[in-house]
Design an enzyme around this catalytic site. Structure first.
Site, PDB file in Angstrom:
ATOM      1  N   SER A 145      -9.707  11.748  22.939  1.00 23.12           N
ATOM      2  CA  SER A 145      -9.833  10.701  23.965  1.00 23.12           C
ATOM      3  C   SER A 145     -11.110  10.940  24.751  1.00 23.12           C
ATOM      4  CB  SER A 145      -8.635  10.757  24.916  1.00 23.12           C
ATOM      5  OG  SER A 145      -8.995  10.170  26.156  1.00 23.12           O
ATOM      6  N   HIS A 196     -10.145   7.809  20.499  1.00 18.19           N
ATOM      7  CA  HIS A 196      -9.181   7.169  21.394  1.00 18.19           C
ATOM      8  C   HIS A 196      -9.904   6.759  22.687  1.00 18.19           C
ATOM      9  CE1 HIS A 196      -5.000   6.644  22.913  1.00 18.19           C
ATOM     10  NE2 HIS A 196      -5.464   7.104  24.067  1.00 18.19           N
ATOM     11  N   ASP A 210      -9.383   5.110  26.440  1.00 14.33           N
ATOM     12  CA  ASP A 210      -8.383   4.830  27.478  1.00 14.33           C
ATOM     13  C   ASP A 210      -8.898   3.804  28.476  1.00 14.33           C
ATOM     14  OD1 ASP A 210      -6.137   6.561  26.862  1.00 14.33           O
ATOM     15  OD2 ASP A 210      -7.538   8.214  27.154  1.00 14.33           O
ATOM     16  N   MET A 237      -8.212   1.585  31.738  1.00 10.70           N
ATOM     17  CA  MET A 237      -7.350   1.605  32.935  1.00 10.70           C
ATOM     18  C   MET A 237      -7.876   0.618  33.965  1.00 10.70           C
ATOM     19  SD  MET A 237      -7.049   5.697  33.342  1.00 10.70           S
ATOM     20  CE  MET A 237      -6.541   6.737  31.974  1.00 10.70           C
ATOM     21  N   HIS A 275      -6.397   2.120  23.877  1.00  6.84           N
ATOM     22  CA  HIS A 275      -5.123   2.238  24.603  1.00  6.84           C
ATOM     23  C   HIS A 275      -5.260   1.470  25.922  1.00  6.84           C
ATOM     24  CE1 HIS A 275      -2.208   5.337  26.702  1.00  6.84           C
ATOM     25  NE2 HIS A 275      -1.714   4.115  26.669  1.00  6.84           N
ATOM     26  N   MET A 285      -4.099   0.486  29.289  1.00  3.99           N
ATOM     27  CA  MET A 285      -3.200   0.787  30.418  1.00  3.99           C
ATOM     28  C   MET A 285      -3.550  -0.193  31.527  1.00  3.99           C
ATOM     29  SD  MET A 285      -3.513   4.886  30.053  1.00  3.99           S
ATOM     30  CE  MET A 285      -5.004   4.673  29.113  1.00  3.99           C
ATOM     31  N   MET A 317       4.018   8.394  25.290  1.00  5.73           N
ATOM     32  CA  MET A 317       3.228   9.109  26.310  1.00  5.73           C
ATOM     33  C   MET A 317       3.945  10.402  26.687  1.00  5.73           C
ATOM     34  SD  MET A 317       0.446   7.406  27.012  1.00  5.73           S
ATOM     35  CE  MET A 317      -0.051   8.601  28.250  1.00  5.73           C
ATOM     36  N   GLY A 321      -2.815   7.663  33.283  1.00  2.00           N
ATOM     37  CA  GLY A 321      -3.718   7.470  34.418  1.00  2.00           C
ATOM     38  C   GLY A 321      -4.850   8.487  34.469  1.00  2.00           C
ATOM     39  N   GLY A 365      -5.901  15.752  31.717  1.00  2.00           N
ATOM     40  CA  GLY A 365      -5.711  17.052  32.359  1.00  2.00           C
ATOM     41  C   GLY A 365      -4.363  17.246  33.031  1.00  2.00           C
ATOM     42  N   ASP A 410       0.348  11.348  23.285  1.00  2.00           N
ATOM     43  CA  ASP A 410      -0.818  11.283  24.164  1.00  2.00           C
ATOM     44  C   ASP A 410      -0.466  11.868  25.528  1.00  2.00           C
ATOM     45  OD1 ASP A 410      -3.118  10.566  25.496  1.00  2.00           O
ATOM     46  OD2 ASP A 410      -2.833   8.399  25.316  1.00  2.00           O
ATOM     47  N   GLY A 411      -1.167  12.944  25.890  1.00  4.11           N
ATOM     48  CA  GLY A 411      -0.987  13.557  27.206  1.00  4.11           C
ATOM     49  C   GLY A 411      -0.612  15.019  27.092  1.00  4.11           C
ATOM     50  N   GLY A 412      -1.497  15.895  27.542  1.00  2.00           N
ATOM     51  CA  GLY A 412      -1.208  17.329  27.531  1.00  2.00           C
ATOM     52  C   GLY A 412      -1.112  17.930  26.137  1.00  2.00           C
TER      53      GLY A 412
END
Ligand code: DX5
Ligand code: ZN
Length: 222
Positions: free
Chosen positions: A9, A34, A36, A38, A67, A69, A138, A143, A146, A176-178
C-alpha cells in the site's frame, strides 16, 4: 490454489520519490499496488484520488488495486476506472446498493471488491459473496497505516473462506491492516490470498525492497 498476492500500500511510501518506490516494489517482486483512497468522511483521514492512480499507471505495469474508503463511492467508480484501476473495492458500510456498485465496476472492465470493517459481521456481505471478485477483510479500522492488527479478524477470514468454499467461489480474500511477518502467516493459514502492507514494506529498516522480500519469503515458507 491461486497464486498468493503481495500488494504494497503506497500510503506509507515516500511521495517525493513515488516512481522510485513503485520501481523498487516491482523489481523486488510485488504482485499488485494497493492505493488507499480516503475522503475525510468515511474515515477521518484524507489521502489521494484518481490523479495519483493515473500517475501510478504511468509508473508501473503492476495491477492497481484501488481501495475506496469514501462515502457514496458510486459517484467516483468511473473516474478511478478511467485513471487505470485494475480492481476497485467499495466498503459495504458505505454502499447500500452493493450489487449495482459491483456490476458497475465489472462493466468498466475492472475486478470488483467489497470490503468490511473489523466491526462489521460477515453476514453483511453474504448477499454478494457470489458476485464479488474480491472480499477485503479489514484487520484494522481503516484510515491510517501503522495501526495494530486486530486478532479477532483471523476468525473472520476463516468464516469468509468457508462460505466461499460452500459457494465454490474463486473470489479472493484480501487482508489489510497490520500485516507483517508475524501476522501474515496467521491470515494465510486462515485462508487469505491477497496481503496488503504499508508499514512493513515502506518503513522497513532496510528499505522498500527488503520489506517486499521479507514478506514474500513468509508467503512462500509458511
Ligand atoms: C488502512 C488502509 C491500509 C493501510 C495499511 O486504512 O486501508 O491499506 O495502508 O497500513 P499498514 O500495513 O501499515 O497497517
Ligand atoms: Zn487499504
Amino acid at each position: 490454489m491461486p497464486k498468493l498476492i503481495l500488494a504494497p500500500s503506497i500510503l506509507s511510501a515516500d511521495f517525493t520519490r513515488l516512481g522510485e518506490e513503485l520501481a523498487a516494489c516491482e523489481s523486488a517482486g510485488a504482485d499488485w499496488i494497493h492505493i488507499d483512497v480516503m475522503d475525510g468522511h468515511f474515515v477521518p483521514n484524507i489521502s489521494m484520488g484518481p490523479f495519483i492512480v493515473e500517475a501510478c499507471k504511468r509508473a508501473t505495469k503492476l495491477p492497481l488495486d484501488v481501495h475506496l474508503m469514501i462515502e457514496k463511492p458510486e459517484r467516483h467508480i468511473e473516474a478511478f476506472a478511467k485513471a487505470g484501476a485494475s480492481h476497485i473495492i467499495v466498503h459495504i458500510e458505505a454502499c447500500p446498493h452493493i450489487h449495482r456498485a459491483l456490476q458497475h465496476i465489472q462493466s468498466l472492465g475492472c475486478k470488483a471488491g467489497v470490503a468490511l470493517n473489523p466491526g462489521t459481521p460477515v453476514g453483511a456481505i453474504e448477499a454478494v459473496l457470489g458476485d464479488a471478485d474480491q472480499i477485503l477483510v479489514m484487520s484494522v479500522n481503516p484510515g491510517y497505516s501503522g495501526q495494530k492488527f486486530i486478532p479477532s479478524t483471523v476468525a473472520k477470514v476463516k468464516e469468509v473462506r468457508k462460505k466461499l468454499n460452500a459457494l465454490k467461489s474463486s473470489a479472493r480474500i484480501e487482508v489489510d491492516g497490520g500485516i507483517d511477518v508475524e501476522t501474515l502467516p496467521k491470515m494465510k493459514k486462515a485462508g487469505a490470498d491477497v496481503f496488503v502492507a504499508a508499514t512493513a514494506v515502506f518503513k522497513h529498516p532496510k528499505g522498500t525492497k527488503a520489506g517486499i522480500q521479507s514478506l514474500q519469503a513468509k508467503l512462500r515458507s509458511t
